[in-house]
Design a protein around this motif. Structure first.
Motif, PDB file in Angstrom:
ATOM      1  N   LEU A 172       0.885  -1.164   0.000  1.00 19.84           N
ATOM      2  CA  LEU A 172       0.000   0.000   0.000  1.00 19.84           C
ATOM      3  C   LEU A 172       0.919   1.209   0.000  1.00 19.84           C
ATOM      4  CD1 LEU A 172      -2.366  -1.385   2.751  1.00 19.84           C
ATOM      5  CD2 LEU A 172      -2.775  -1.385   0.298  1.00 19.84           C
ATOM      6  N   SER A 173       1.356   1.598  -1.208  1.00 22.74           N
ATOM      7  CA  SER A 173       2.559   2.415  -1.303  1.00 22.74           C
ATOM      8  C   SER A 173       2.392   3.834  -0.773  1.00 22.74           C
ATOM      9  CB  SER A 173       3.053   2.447  -2.756  1.00 22.74           C
ATOM     10  OG  SER A 173       1.997   2.738  -3.619  1.00 22.74           O
ATOM     11  N   GLU A 174       1.165   4.342  -0.703  1.00 23.97           N
ATOM     12  CA  GLU A 174       1.014   5.712  -0.216  1.00 23.97           C
ATOM     13  C   GLU A 174       0.783   5.784   1.292  1.00 23.97           C
ATOM     14  OE1 GLU A 174      -1.862   7.609  -2.862  1.00 23.97           O
ATOM     15  OE2 GLU A 174      -0.888   6.452  -4.419  1.00 23.97           O
ATOM     16  N   LEU A 175       0.705   4.624   1.932  1.00 24.28           N
ATOM     17  CA  LEU A 175       0.514   4.600   3.375  1.00 24.28           C
ATOM     18  C   LEU A 175       1.847   4.355   4.074  1.00 24.28           C
ATOM     19  CD1 LEU A 175      -2.424   4.432   2.493  1.00 24.28           C
ATOM     20  CD2 LEU A 175      -2.784   2.636   4.171  1.00 24.28           C
ATOM     21  N   THR A 209       6.680   6.451   4.202  1.00 23.85           N
ATOM     22  CA  THR A 209       5.735   5.957   3.198  1.00 23.85           C
ATOM     23  C   THR A 209       6.253   4.653   2.614  1.00 23.85           C
ATOM     24  OG1 THR A 209       5.369   8.271   2.658  1.00 23.85           O
ATOM     25  CG2 THR A 209       4.445   6.660   1.163  1.00 23.85           C
TER      26      THR A 209
END
Lengths: 292, 279
Positions: A108-111, A151
């Protein structure tokens, strides 16, 4: 090539009497749209067991795991604890205790790293237990602990794979399926990851279903092996037999055991397929047979 | 309104063009209830509830079946809804403008004197309402499990579902919440926007302004939506006030120019996050 009917001849897991497999597939067929990829797979995983599915590119390994995880529809039976699972979503499957580390890690690359782990635990109720689990995974993978606020998209490939395993384990599945966790990673990291998986299996009794091109390491921790070829099980048996028997190694794993560093080499994959095809033709079987 | 766009974008990575019409429909509901004698505050809550339900139902029935196929299809459905809802409003309630009751005191004598500037109560009320909504949304996104799941679904739906998130439920809820926020804004704003009455065409320019604001601030940032909204508002009044050739008529043009400029120059907006992919 085996026909769907012949798949039933393939022996299932050597279960003790009365033991219900954690996961059992009966004549599983699945694919994408009109294209069928799996042509009747029989496979089972017992509680606590480590099972490896080996096969060349395009054999259907990823499709197999995606079908089990309910990401794609299937025909045939998927049973968890002896109960047929019908019409389910991936989150249902996880609640039944079957988790998947997808190919490509599914970051979940933006978290943040911490939020990735928290998402892994959304199916669980107790906040305190979840927090404790997160801390435990920071200890298992100190790199993740150091980057907990970062991130997730900025992590290295190896760190993302660690995160993927930790995230999948946050739901405390009883069976963890891993789709080529060695892909694209340095040998040292792959060894570390397999070490963690082995430890998971030993300490918490989590059953593992690994799909791998990296046969050497996978065979090392596996108790049983299935060999997948063009959507069918070509052979299955004890991992020990696969490891020790030279004829089998040559026949089925010719290149796989020599090349441990990477799995994506296309020409080598062809070598494997040819080995299998020649072997099967020589026996005149055209279907899977038992090795052990 | 910009906020509503951002909510849907944050959890589904799609822009809902029908957002403005959701809000307009809810304003009509509020107006209609009010003419039946329901107090305005109660009507506001009912309208928000209606908005929420509309969002959920639309997502379930219209958006979900096509989402898998393409995001463009979702955009087109949004446009279709936009036209259909507008038509439905006119069909149900007639095309004439409606006198919309004020929720807040608004007579010219109702103001606070702050440093020589007159602040109207309704302006203050709208501002406070905005602060409240932004606060609540921040809590939702950053402190609740639902918010976490919404953010997860936005960045990787498949992986979220493998992690145990019920993706369909999260998407439906986020459409519902955004429609509710949109109608909240709508009910507050209708009386202060020209022509100060409930009008069928009223929300189209608002949608343009909101899109400009959301783009300007960054499509995935709540903070950005607020700052973008204020920025656009200020730019607008300055431009139409000082650049006299523009006059009052070209405000929409200014918003559209801002959209184009932002897309050309900085597609992520002021506060948006650049998508980072590493394999």
């Amino acid at each position: 090539m085996s026909t769907p009917g012949s798949a039933a001849q393939i022996p299932l897991a050597p279960n003790g009497p009365g033991q219900v497999p954690l996961l059992e597939l009966r004549a599983l067929r699945a694919g994408y749209g009109a294209a069928n990829v799996l042509h009747g797979i029989d496979l089972s995983v017992d509680p606590d067991e480590v099972v490896v599915v080996l096969g060349a590119n395009g054999a259907g390994k990823t499709t197999l795991l995606r079908a089990i995880a309910s990401l794609i529809p299937h025909i045939g039976d998927i049973c968890v604890d002896g109960q047929v699972v019908a019409r389910s979503r991936p989150d249902d499957m996880l609640r039944r205790g079957v988790g998947l580390v997808p190919q490509g890690r599914g970051t979940l690359s933006e978290l943040s790293v911490r939020d990735n782990l928290r998402v892994g635990a959304v199916s669980r109720a107790s906040g305190r237990e979840v927090a404790a689990d997160i801390e435990r995974w920071y200890e298992v993978f100190p790199q993740l602990g150091k980057r907990r606020g970062q991130t997730a998209g900025t992590l290295s490939g190896g760190e993302q794979q660690m995160l993927a395993i930790a995230r999948a384990m946050m739901a405390r599945p009883r069976l963890l399926m891993c789709d080529e966790i060695s892909m694209g990673l340095a040998p040292l990291i792959v060894t570390e990851l397999f070490g963690v998986l082995r430890q998971l299996n030993k300490e918490s009794g989590t059953a593992l279903l690994l799909v791998e091109q990296n046969a050497e390491l996978a065979l090392d921790i596996a108790s049983r092996v299935y060999l997948l070829e063009v959507g069918s099980i070509a052979a299955s048996g004890d991992a020990a037999t696969f490891r020790s028997n030279d004829a089998i190694r040559r026949a089925y794993l010719g290149y796989l055991l020599r090349g441990t560093d990477h799995g994506g080499d296309f020409s080598r994959s062809f070598v494997l397929r040819d080995y299998i095809r020649i072997h099967l033709c020589a026996r005149g079987a055209g279907a899977g047979h038992r090795l052990s | 309104m910009a906020l509503a766009l951002v909510i849907v974008f944050r959890s589904s990575s799609t822009i809902n063009f029908a957002q403005g019409e959701f809000a307009l429909f809810c304003c009509f509901v509020a107006w209609w209830l009010n003419t039946k004698g329901v107090p305005m505050l109660a009507a506001l809550f009912v309208a928000m509830g209606v908005g929420f339900l509309m969002g959920v139902v639309v997502e379930r029935s219209l958006i979900r079946p096509v989402r898998r196929r393409s995001e463009n299809a979702v955009l087109i459905i949004g446009l279709g809804l936009f036209i259909a809802l507008n038509g439905a409003d006119g069909w149900i309630w007639g095309p004439a403008d409606k006198v919309f009751p004020q929720l807040l005191p608004h007579a010219t004598s109702d103001y606070l004197l702050v440093g020589g500037a007159r602040l109207q109560y309704d302006t203050i009320g709208i501002f406070l309402g905005l602060v409240l909504v932004v606060g609540l949304l921040n809590v939702l996104f950053n402190w609740t499990s639902l918010g976490l799941q919404m953010r997860a679904v936005a960045t990787n739906p498949e992986s979220s579902s493998l992690s145990g998130v019920n993706v369909g439920r999260v998407l439906a809820l986020s459409w519902g919440i955004s429609a509710a926020v949109g109608s909240f804004a709508g009910v507050l704003l209708v009386p202060v926007l020209p022509p100060n009455q409930l009008d069928l065409g009223q929300f189209f320019p608002i949608l343009i302004f909101a899109s400009a604001a959301a783009l300007f601030g960054g499509l995935d940032s709540i903070m950005g939506a607020v700052v973008g909204g204020l920025g656009i508002g200020i730019a607008e009044s300055l431009l139409s006030g000082y650049v006299t050739i523009l006059g009052g008529q070209l405000q929409l043009g200014v918003a559209l120019i801002i959209i184009v400029v932002v897309l050309l120059w900085k597609p992520t907006g002021l506060f948006g996050t650049r998508r980072i992919e590493r394999v």
